[in-house]
Design a protein around this motif. Sequence first.
Motif, PDB file in Angstrom:
ATOM      1  N   LYS A  22       0.773  -1.409  -0.055  1.00 28.78           N
ATOM      2  CA  LYS A  22      -0.053  -0.106  -0.053  1.00 28.78           C
ATOM      3  C   LYS A  22       1.003   1.234  -0.014  1.00 28.78           C
ATOM      4  CE  LYS A  22      -3.846   2.223   2.376  1.00 28.78           C
ATOM      5  NZ  LYS A  22      -4.726   2.069   3.412  1.00 28.78           N
ATOM      6  N   GLU A  23       1.833   1.219   0.867  1.00 35.36           N
ATOM      7  CA  GLU A  23       2.860   2.510   0.702  1.00 35.36           C
ATOM      8  C   GLU A  23       3.485   2.568  -0.456  1.00 35.36           C
ATOM      9  OE1 GLU A  23       5.482   2.486   4.069  1.00 35.36           O
ATOM     10  OE2 GLU A  23       4.033   1.985   5.636  1.00 35.36           O
ATOM     11  N   LYS A  24       4.091   1.513  -1.026  1.00 34.02           N
ATOM     12  CA  LYS A  24       4.913   1.698  -2.296  1.00 34.02           C
ATOM     13  C   LYS A  24       3.955   1.922  -3.476  1.00 34.02           C
ATOM     14  CE  LYS A  24       5.931  -1.309  -6.198  1.00 34.02           C
ATOM     15  NZ  LYS A  24       5.901  -2.671  -6.732  1.00 34.02           N
ATOM     16  N   ARG A  25       2.636   1.505  -3.454  1.00 35.44           N
ATOM     17  CA  ARG A  25       1.897   1.799  -4.596  1.00 35.44           C
ATOM     18  C   ARG A  25       1.407   3.580  -4.337  1.00 35.44           C
ATOM     19  NH1 ARG A  25      -0.960  -2.920  -3.444  1.00 35.44           N
ATOM     20  NH2 ARG A  25      -2.463  -1.968  -2.135  1.00 35.44           N
ATOM     21  N   LYS A  29       2.374   5.890  -7.478  1.00 30.25           N
ATOM     22  CA  LYS A  29       1.286   6.562  -8.101  1.00 30.25           C
ATOM     23  C   LYS A  29       1.550   8.203  -7.906  1.00 30.25           C
ATOM     24  CE  LYS A  29      -3.756   7.105  -7.665  1.00 30.25           C
ATOM     25  NZ  LYS A  29      -4.978   6.618  -6.919  1.00 30.25           N
ATOM     26  N   THR A  30       2.128   8.627  -6.863  1.00 28.72           N
ATOM     27  CA  THR A  30       2.291   9.954  -6.749  1.00 28.72           C
ATOM     28  C   THR A  30       3.356  10.429  -7.972  1.00 28.72           C
ATOM     29  OG1 THR A  30       1.772   9.807  -4.246  1.00 28.72           O
ATOM     30  CG2 THR A  30       3.153  11.735  -5.235  1.00 28.72           C
ATOM     31  N   LEU A  31       4.400   9.558  -7.847  1.00 26.92           N
ATOM     32  CA  LEU A  31       5.476   9.728  -8.977  1.00 26.92           C
ATOM     33  C   LEU A  31       5.019   9.780 -10.313  1.00 26.92           C
ATOM     34  CD1 LEU A  31       8.561  10.237  -9.761  1.00 26.92           C
ATOM     35  CD2 LEU A  31       8.849   8.123  -9.469  1.00 26.92           C
ATOM     36  N   THR A  32       4.254   8.758 -10.541  1.00 25.02           N
ATOM     37  CA  THR A  32       3.751   8.638 -12.071  1.00 25.02           C
ATOM     38  C   THR A  32       2.974   9.690 -12.447  1.00 25.02           C
ATOM     39  OG1 THR A  32       2.194   7.023 -11.479  1.00 25.02           O
ATOM     40  CG2 THR A  32       4.158   6.222 -12.095  1.00 25.02           C
ATOM     41  N   ALA A  55      10.270  -1.292  -7.943  1.00 24.34           N
ATOM     42  CA  ALA A  55       9.147  -0.875  -8.987  1.00 24.34           C
ATOM     43  C   ALA A  55       9.905  -0.489 -10.134  1.00 24.34           C
ATOM     44  CB  ALA A  55       8.380   0.365  -8.531  1.00 24.34           C
ATOM     45  N   THR A  56       9.611  -0.985 -11.343  1.00 24.09           N
ATOM     46  CA  THR A  56      10.017  -0.488 -12.704  1.00 24.09           C
ATOM     47  C   THR A  56       9.013   0.207 -13.264  1.00 24.09           C
ATOM     48  OG1 THR A  56      11.475  -2.467 -12.801  1.00 24.09           O
ATOM     49  CG2 THR A  56      10.901  -1.194 -14.832  1.00 24.09           C
ATOM     50  N   ILE A  57       9.074   1.640 -13.691  1.00 22.13           N
ATOM     51  CA  ILE A  57       8.252   2.292 -14.569  1.00 22.13           C
ATOM     52  C   ILE A  57       8.553   2.628 -15.921  1.00 22.13           C
ATOM     53  CG2 ILE A  57       7.135   3.365 -12.459  1.00 22.13           C
ATOM     54  CD1 ILE A  57       8.932   5.930 -13.280  1.00 22.13           C
ATOM     55  N   GLY A  58       7.835   2.513 -16.594  1.00 22.56           N
ATOM     56  CA  GLY A  58       7.962   2.761 -18.176  1.00 22.56           C
ATOM     57  C   GLY A  58       7.510   3.990 -18.375  1.00 22.56           C
ATOM     58  N   GLU A  81      14.976  11.315 -10.234  1.00 23.09           N
ATOM     59  CA  GLU A  81      16.464  11.374  -9.512  1.00 23.09           C
ATOM     60  C   GLU A  81      16.317  11.892  -8.075  1.00 23.09           C
ATOM     61  OE1 GLU A  81      19.683  12.691 -12.046  1.00 23.09           O
ATOM     62  OE2 GLU A  81      19.996  10.825 -12.452  1.00 23.09           O
ATOM     63  N   ARG A  82      15.531  13.185  -8.608  1.00 20.10           N
ATOM     64  CA  ARG A  82      15.157  14.094  -7.173  1.00 20.10           C
ATOM     65  C   ARG A  82      14.014  13.676  -6.285  1.00 20.10           C
ATOM     66  NH1 ARG A  82      16.032  18.110 -11.554  1.00 20.10           N
ATOM     67  NH2 ARG A  82      13.750  18.369 -11.913  1.00 20.10           N
ATOM     68  N   TRP A  83      13.415  12.651  -6.605  1.00 18.04           N
ATOM     69  CA  TRP A  83      12.036  12.224  -6.024  1.00 18.04           C
ATOM     70  C   TRP A  83      12.766  11.507  -4.802  1.00 18.04           C
ATOM     71  CZ3 TRP A  83       7.575  13.825  -7.366  1.00 18.04           C
ATOM     72  CH2 TRP A  83       6.413  13.386  -6.979  1.00 18.04           C
ATOM     73  N   ARG A  84      12.773  12.235  -3.645  1.00 21.23           N
ATOM     74  CA  ARG A  84      13.452  11.502  -2.524  1.00 21.23           C
ATOM     75  C   ARG A  84      12.729   9.985  -2.012  1.00 21.23           C
ATOM     76  NH1 ARG A  84       9.949  14.868   2.092  1.00 21.23           N
ATOM     77  NH2 ARG A  84       7.902  14.201   1.505  1.00 21.23           N
ATOM     78  N   GLU A  85      11.697   9.794  -2.280  1.00 25.51           N
ATOM     79  CA  GLU A  85      11.262   8.340  -2.043  1.00 25.51           C
ATOM     80  C   GLU A  85      12.088   7.162  -2.583  1.00 25.51           C
ATOM     81  OE1 GLU A  85       7.739  11.154  -0.794  1.00 25.51           O
ATOM     82  OE2 GLU A  85       8.893  10.771  -2.633  1.00 25.51           O
ATOM     83  N   VAL A  86      12.544   7.556  -3.681  1.00 26.16           N
ATOM     84  CA  VAL A  86      13.082   6.617  -4.585  1.00 26.16           C
ATOM     85  C   VAL A  86      14.500   6.609  -5.009  1.00 26.16           C
ATOM     86  CG1 VAL A  86      10.677   5.915  -5.577  1.00 26.16           C
ATOM     87  CG2 VAL A  86      12.412   7.716  -6.890  1.00 26.16           C
ATOM     88  N   GLU A  87      15.058   5.534  -5.046  1.00 29.97           N
ATOM     89  CA  GLU A  87      16.433   5.506  -5.598  1.00 29.97           C
ATOM     90  C   GLU A  87      16.461   4.889  -6.943  1.00 29.97           C
ATOM     91  OE1 GLU A  87      18.778   3.249  -2.786  1.00 29.97           O
ATOM     92  OE2 GLU A  87      18.150   4.789  -1.344  1.00 29.97           O
ATOM     93  N   ILE A  88      17.221   5.336  -8.008  1.00 32.94           N
ATOM     94  CA  ILE A  88      17.422   4.709  -9.397  1.00 32.94           C
ATOM     95  C   ILE A  88      18.460   3.599  -9.222  1.00 32.94           C
ATOM     96  CG2 ILE A  88      17.780   5.094 -11.683  1.00 32.94           C
ATOM     97  CD1 ILE A  88      16.833   7.931 -11.486  1.00 32.94           C
TER      98      ILE A  88
END
Length: 101
Positions: A22-25, A29-32, A55-58, A81-88
């Motif tokens: 749920k937290e991941k979604r 969802k916010t990033l996309t 997660a992998t986003i296209g 890259e600047r989205w603080r909740e994720v790491e590429i």
Amino acid sequence: MPQALVALGCFDLRIPGVASLKEKRHVVKTLTASLRQRFNVSVAEVDHQDLWQRATIGVSAVAAEGYHLKKVMHEVERHVERWREVEIIDVDVSLHGPEDE
């Protein structure tokens, strides 16, 4: 007839701060939604739907000029890259045109 080019980006992400799907979604969802709104691109989660911290986003975009597509995809990558909740973990960006058929 005008030539259309397509840019495809695949972003493999780690989401270290979540403890449930749920937290991941929520993060994905916010990033996309942010990518869609800011860059007018198509975005979808394409892999790792059942893993909490991956997660992998296209991302795809269409334009008449390769320069414009490269610029858009570079800005998309910088935004992620600047989205603080994720790491590429990995990024793969490619351009495709009518001659690729």
